[in-house]
Design an enzyme around this catalytic site. Sequence first.
Site, PDB file in Angstrom:
ATOM      1  N   ALA A  76       0.711  -0.937  -0.339  1.00  0.00           N
ATOM      2  CA  ALA A  76       0.036   0.001   0.225  1.00  0.00           C
ATOM      3  C   ALA A  76       1.143   1.300  -0.253  1.00  0.00           C
ATOM      4  O   ALA A  76       2.255   1.136  -0.430  1.00  0.00           O
ATOM      5  CB  ALA A  76      -1.318   0.295   1.130  1.00  0.00           C
ATOM      6  N   ARG A  93       0.165  -9.362  -0.546  1.00  0.00           N
ATOM      7  CA  ARG A  93      -1.463 -10.755  -0.580  1.00  0.00           C
ATOM      8  C   ARG A  93      -1.792 -10.655  -2.340  1.00  0.00           C
ATOM      9  O   ARG A  93      -1.545 -11.879  -2.090  1.00  0.00           O
ATOM     10  CB  ARG A  93      -2.085  -9.927   0.588  1.00  0.00           C
ATOM     11  CG  ARG A  93      -3.610 -11.382   0.833  1.00  0.00           C
ATOM     12  CD  ARG A  93      -4.264 -10.639   2.292  1.00  0.00           C
ATOM     13  NE  ARG A  93      -5.422  -9.714   1.988  1.00  0.00           N
ATOM     14  CZ  ARG A  93      -5.656  -8.862   3.295  1.00  0.00           C
ATOM     15  NH1 ARG A  93      -5.915  -9.919   3.912  1.00  0.00           N
ATOM     16  NH2 ARG A  93      -6.127  -7.643   2.905  1.00  0.00           N
ATOM     17  N   ALA A 123      -1.948  -2.944  10.802  1.00  0.00           N
ATOM     18  CA  ALA A 123      -1.686  -2.683  11.820  1.00  0.00           C
ATOM     19  C   ALA A 123      -1.971  -4.079  12.838  1.00  0.00           C
ATOM     20  O   ALA A 123      -3.225  -3.573  12.731  1.00  0.00           O
ATOM     21  CB  ALA A 123      -0.748  -1.717  12.617  1.00  0.00           C
ATOM     22  N   SER A 140       8.529   7.018  11.268  1.00  0.00           N
ATOM     23  CA  SER A 140       8.215   8.280  11.407  1.00  0.00           C
ATOM     24  C   SER A 140       8.565   8.887   9.981  1.00  0.00           C
ATOM     25  O   SER A 140       8.858   8.742   9.258  1.00  0.00           O
ATOM     26  CB  SER A 140       8.581   9.130  12.197  1.00  0.00           C
ATOM     27  OG  SER A 140       7.237  10.398  11.973  1.00  0.00           O
ATOM     28  N   LYS A 150       8.103   5.454  19.557  1.00  0.00           N
ATOM     29  CA  LYS A 150       7.404   5.747  18.078  1.00  0.00           C
ATOM     30  C   LYS A 150       6.503   6.387  18.674  1.00  0.00           C
ATOM     31  O   LYS A 150       5.502   7.497  18.443  1.00  0.00           O
ATOM     32  CB  LYS A 150       7.506   4.800  16.761  1.00  0.00           C
ATOM     33  CG  LYS A 150       6.253   5.141  15.668  1.00  0.00           C
ATOM     34  CD  LYS A 150       6.524   6.179  15.286  1.00  0.00           C
ATOM     35  CE  LYS A 150       6.125   6.657  14.202  1.00  0.00           C
ATOM     36  NZ  LYS A 150       5.187   6.265  13.545  1.00  0.00           N
ATOM     37  N   HIS A 209       6.731   9.940  20.261  1.00  0.00           N
ATOM     38  CA  HIS A 209       6.760  10.503  19.765  1.00  0.00           C
ATOM     39  C   HIS A 209       5.251  10.626  19.425  1.00  0.00           C
ATOM     40  O   HIS A 209       5.069  12.390  18.789  1.00  0.00           O
ATOM     41  CB  HIS A 209       8.011  10.136  18.175  1.00  0.00           C
ATOM     42  CG  HIS A 209       7.828  10.171  16.907  1.00  0.00           C
ATOM     43  ND1 HIS A 209       6.317  10.473  16.234  1.00  0.00           N
ATOM     44  CD2 HIS A 209       8.746  11.597  16.350  1.00  0.00           C
ATOM     45  CE1 HIS A 209       6.811  11.523  15.145  1.00  0.00           C
ATOM     46  NE2 HIS A 209       7.835  11.720  15.148  1.00  0.00           N
ATOM     47  N   ASN A 210       4.953  10.504  18.448  1.00  0.00           N
ATOM     48  CA  ASN A 210       3.520  10.743  18.160  1.00  0.00           C
ATOM     49  C   ASN A 210       2.771  11.341  19.481  1.00  0.00           C
ATOM     50  O   ASN A 210       1.905  11.968  19.186  1.00  0.00           O
ATOM     51  CB  ASN A 210       2.264   9.202  17.864  1.00  0.00           C
ATOM     52  CG  ASN A 210       3.295   8.728  16.542  1.00  0.00           C
ATOM     53  OD1 ASN A 210       3.811   9.048  16.023  1.00  0.00           O
ATOM     54  ND2 ASN A 210       1.943   8.035  15.804  1.00  0.00           N
ATOM     55  N   GLU A 225       4.107  14.341  19.641  1.00  0.00           N
ATOM     56  CA  GLU A 225       3.137  14.932  18.035  1.00  0.00           C
ATOM     57  C   GLU A 225       1.707  16.008  18.973  1.00  0.00           C
ATOM     58  O   GLU A 225       2.062  17.124  18.002  1.00  0.00           O
ATOM     59  CB  GLU A 225       3.426  14.275  17.216  1.00  0.00           C
ATOM     60  CG  GLU A 225       2.402  14.568  15.597  1.00  0.00           C
ATOM     61  CD  GLU A 225       2.708  13.718  14.866  1.00  0.00           C
ATOM     62  OE1 GLU A 225       3.591  12.621  14.168  1.00  0.00           O
ATOM     63  OE2 GLU A 225       1.724  13.410  13.958  1.00  0.00           O
ATOM     64  N   TYR A 226       1.515  15.001  19.025  1.00  0.00           N
ATOM     65  CA  TYR A 226      -0.463  15.569  19.804  1.00  0.00           C
ATOM     66  C   TYR A 226      -0.393  16.912  20.099  1.00  0.00           C
ATOM     67  O   TYR A 226      -0.656  17.869  19.612  1.00  0.00           O
ATOM     68  CB  TYR A 226      -0.644  14.597  20.022  1.00  0.00           C
ATOM     69  CG  TYR A 226      -2.045  12.887  19.602  1.00  0.00           C
ATOM     70  CD1 TYR A 226      -0.809  12.496  18.804  1.00  0.00           C
ATOM     71  CD2 TYR A 226      -2.679  12.948  19.921  1.00  0.00           C
ATOM     72  CE1 TYR A 226      -1.626  11.377  18.079  1.00  0.00           C
ATOM     73  CE2 TYR A 226      -3.789  12.432  19.380  1.00  0.00           C
ATOM     74  CZ  TYR A 226      -3.226  10.799  18.493  1.00  0.00           C
ATOM     75  OH  TYR A 226      -3.858   9.905  18.131  1.00  0.00           O
TER      76      TYR A 226
HETATM   77  N1  LIG Z   1      -0.481   6.110   6.274  1.00  0.00           N
HETATM   78  C1  LIG Z   1       0.961   6.306   7.017  1.00  0.00           C
HETATM   79  O1  LIG Z   1       0.878   7.403   6.432  1.00  0.00           O
HETATM   80  C2  LIG Z   1       1.397   6.384   7.936  1.00  0.00           C
HETATM   81  C3  LIG Z   1       2.177   6.566   8.700  1.00  0.00           C
HETATM   82  C4  LIG Z   1       3.437   5.707   9.344  1.00  0.00           C
HETATM   83  C5  LIG Z   1       3.019   4.400   9.901  1.00  0.00           C
HETATM   84  N2  LIG Z   1       2.229   4.059   8.796  1.00  0.00           N
HETATM   85  C6  LIG Z   1       1.765   2.030   9.234  1.00  0.00           C
HETATM   86  O2  LIG Z   1       2.554   2.194   8.203  1.00  0.00           O
HETATM   87  C7  LIG Z   1       1.073   0.741   7.828  1.00  0.00           C
HETATM   88  C8  LIG Z   1       1.073   0.225   6.574  1.00  0.00           C
HETATM   89  O3  LIG Z   1       0.696   1.854   6.358  1.00  0.00           O
HETATM   90  P1  LIG Z   1      -0.328   1.835   4.765  1.00  0.00           P
HETATM   91  O4  LIG Z   1      -1.254   2.821   5.076  1.00  0.00           O
HETATM   92  O5  LIG Z   1       0.474   1.281   3.626  1.00  0.00           O
HETATM   93  O6  LIG Z   1      -1.509   0.447   4.715  1.00  0.00           O
HETATM   94  P2  LIG Z   1      -2.441  -0.022   5.682  1.00  0.00           P
HETATM   95  O7  LIG Z   1      -3.584   0.888   4.481  1.00  0.00           O
HETATM   96  O8  LIG Z   1      -2.567   0.155   6.633  1.00  0.00           O
HETATM   97  O9  LIG Z   1      -1.798  -1.202   5.295  1.00  0.00           O
HETATM   98  C9  LIG Z   1      -2.665  -2.297   3.708  1.00  0.00           C
HETATM   99  C10 LIG Z   1      -1.364  -3.402   3.542  1.00  0.00           C
HETATM  100  O10 LIG Z   1      -2.231  -4.548   4.605  1.00  0.00           O
HETATM  101  C11 LIG Z   1      -1.898  -5.284   3.404  1.00  0.00           C
HETATM  102  N3  LIG Z   1      -2.742  -6.505   4.078  1.00  0.00           N
HETATM  103  C12 LIG Z   1      -3.638  -6.203   5.399  1.00  0.00           C
HETATM  104  N4  LIG Z   1      -3.915  -7.815   6.419  1.00  0.00           N
HETATM  105  C13 LIG Z   1      -3.228  -8.660   4.984  1.00  0.00           C
HETATM  106  C14 LIG Z   1      -3.067  -9.547   5.511  1.00  0.00           C
HETATM  107  N5  LIG Z   1      -3.964 -10.216   6.830  1.00  0.00           N
HETATM  108  N6  LIG Z   1      -2.803 -10.428   5.342  1.00  0.00           N
HETATM  109  C15 LIG Z   1      -1.968  -9.684   4.206  1.00  0.00           C
HETATM  110  N7  LIG Z   1      -1.538  -8.018   4.220  1.00  0.00           N
HETATM  111  C16 LIG Z   1      -2.336  -7.895   4.501  1.00  0.00           C
HETATM  112  C17 LIG Z   1      -2.625  -4.801   2.817  1.00  0.00           C
HETATM  113  O11 LIG Z   1      -2.676  -6.346   1.609  1.00  0.00           O
HETATM  114  P3  LIG Z   1      -4.016  -6.293   0.744  1.00  0.00           P
HETATM  115  O12 LIG Z   1      -2.784  -5.692  -0.580  1.00  0.00           O
HETATM  116  O13 LIG Z   1      -3.923  -7.709  -0.258  1.00  0.00           O
HETATM  117  O14 LIG Z   1      -5.345  -5.789   0.851  1.00  0.00           O
HETATM  118  C18 LIG Z   1      -2.270  -3.826   2.106  1.00  0.00           C
HETATM  119  O15 LIG Z   1      -0.994  -4.417   1.230  1.00  0.00           O
HETATM  120  C19 LIG Z   1       0.523   0.655   9.158  1.00  0.00           C
HETATM  121  O16 LIG Z   1       0.836   0.016  10.054  1.00  0.00           O
HETATM  122  C20 LIG Z   1       0.488   1.828   8.861  1.00  0.00           C
HETATM  123  O17 LIG Z   1       0.208   2.609  10.408  1.00  0.00           O
HETATM  124  C21 LIG Z   1       1.134   4.601   7.712  1.00  0.00           C
END
Ligand SMILES: NC(=O)c1ccc[n+]([C@@H]2O[C@H](COP(=O)([O-])OP(=O)(O)OC[C@H]3O[C@@H](n4cnc5c(N)ncnc54)[C@H](OP(=O)(O)O)[C@@H]3O)[C@@H](O)[C@H]2O)c1
Length: 491
Positions: free
Chosen positions: A16, A39, A81, A133, A187, A190-191, A194-195
């Site tokens: 993602a 996946r 997560a 982060s 981390k 940190h968040n 940030e809040y």
């Molecule tokens: N977005 C941000 O700004 C940000 C910042 C810091 C940290 N994070 C953390 O980074 C991580 C990824 O964030 P994101 O926003 O890129 O993605 P996300 O929307 O949190 O997750 C989507 C991804 O997870 C996979 N997934 C979900 N359930 C699964 C399972 N049971 N088995 C295998 N794959 C699975 C999905 O695969 P499919 O494509 O097959 O559904 C997709 O690749 C999260 O933990 C998030 O909290 C995000």
Amino acid sequence: MSEHTAHANIGVVGLAVMGSNLARNLASREGNTVAIFNRSYAKTQGVLDAHPEAGFIPAATYQEFADSLQKPRTAIIMVKAGAGTDAVIDELVKVFEPGDIIVDGGNAYFPDTIRREKAVRATGINFVGAGISGGEEGALTGPSIMPGGSDESWVTLGPILRSIAAVAEGEPCVTHVGHDGAGHFVKMVHNGIEYADMQLIAEAYDLIRRGTGKSPAEIAEIFAEWNRGELESYLIEITAEVLRQVDAETGTPLVDVIVDQAGAKGTGAWTVQTALSLGVPVSGIAEATFARSLSSHPEQRAVAGALPGPSTGSGTDEFTVPADQVDAFIEDVRLALYASKIVAYSQGFDEIRAGAAEYGWNIDLGAISKIWRGGCIIRAQFLNRIADAYAETPDLPVLMTAPYFAEAIGRAQAAWRRVVVQAAQAGIPAPAFSSSLSYYDGIRADRLPAALVQGQRDFFGAHTYKRIDKPGTFHTLWSGDRTEIEAEDTH
Ligand SMILES: NC(=O)c1ccc[n+]([C@@H]2O[C@H](COP(=O)([O-])OP(=O)(O)OC[C@H]3O[C@@H](n4cnc5c(N)ncnc54)[C@H](OP(=O)(O)O)[C@@H]3O)[C@@H](O)[C@H]2O)c1
């Protein structure tokens, strides 16, 4: 040579926004060849098609993914997560071998990381929980990375993470934080910080707007000016950008058309819950978290809107700073913001120190402040001062007592008090400003009314108390003749 001959030195699971950007960041660095797996294969194909320059090695199954990695295999998981992370770990453990490394780069709750590390370690595979982060932009161009895990895994992982991290003043924004859940713990805090930082900035904006009647665009200029001084930080910088933005549809400031209900993804709440368990007062972070909660209850706000304010009757609370005092008021707000910010960081570092003691992590607090100087949301010049403070006194019990911060608060103190008084008198909520000031006055007090609380606890629960003039534990026979006896310490 088959496509899945082991020639990738790093793999990413989960493509993602965060995972694909991190994979692209890794691929762009000298020496890295990146295997990718998601996946649903459609996402893998999409990333491959969009970024042929990255030279990704795609895998359609976990087995193919493992086969494409050099040993020790190293994979960073960037999936949703919680259950998603557990599901991926379960699959990777089946195809990885002892000595290999699984990194969870998602936003895991640190007790989950402690649990996962223990379970994965039992298989001989290393598990590293790494806080990452900086959002999607940071993942692509250079995040601040907070890895936990074993020393063994850091040998392989260190150079890879150093290659993709943000760089601040020539230093990569990554350090081995400590074992098992230490990285995700840091981390989380940190968040939380940030809040607090965001809420303090929001309170400063609100006070200036309501006190001076300046427009968001004018206040943007004030923040831009502040960003050239001791408050210089990414959050101040983007605040100016947000305030400057005009809504294309209505022609009014964007901030005025955004619904005033702040969302949260839970890391602030985790920080506060953990602090409560550790007995660490992170009041600035807690107030910031609660301020978001308060804003997000429109049904309560609609009813409570009828409650009287200081200018009872008129419906709106008047607060007008006289024209000749506007500049001085704005300077007061700036100083109040700076002092409250020092408190918020002091409290956050206190929580890290307490967490390290509780969980047995050897965390270098100065190194943490340094890796937050780039790549992450709270990046700021200010963090150098924190690093200096811990370099001088590594076991500093209260960060804001370091000479630099003590001087800064001393300088800001009168302004800070004036602002909190004005906010209270005007009926303008400033929970983070005022709770920070209360914390400051509490922690520096010679004597606290906690003595009375101990008396009350002894009265109704025989919880006992200590005396200032002799050792031992005591209880007053409140329902008897009120003489004092020595007692067992029951806290
Ligand atoms: N977005 C941000 O700004 C940000 C910042 C810091 C940290 N994070 C953390 O980074 C991580 C990824 O964030 P994101 O926003 O890129 O993605 P996300 O929307 O949190 O997750 C989507 C991804 O997870 C996979 N997934 C979900 N359930 C699964 C399972 N049971 N088995 C295998 N794959 C699975 C999905 O695969 P499919 O494509 O097959 O559904 C997709 O690749 C999260 O933990 C998030 O909290 C995000």
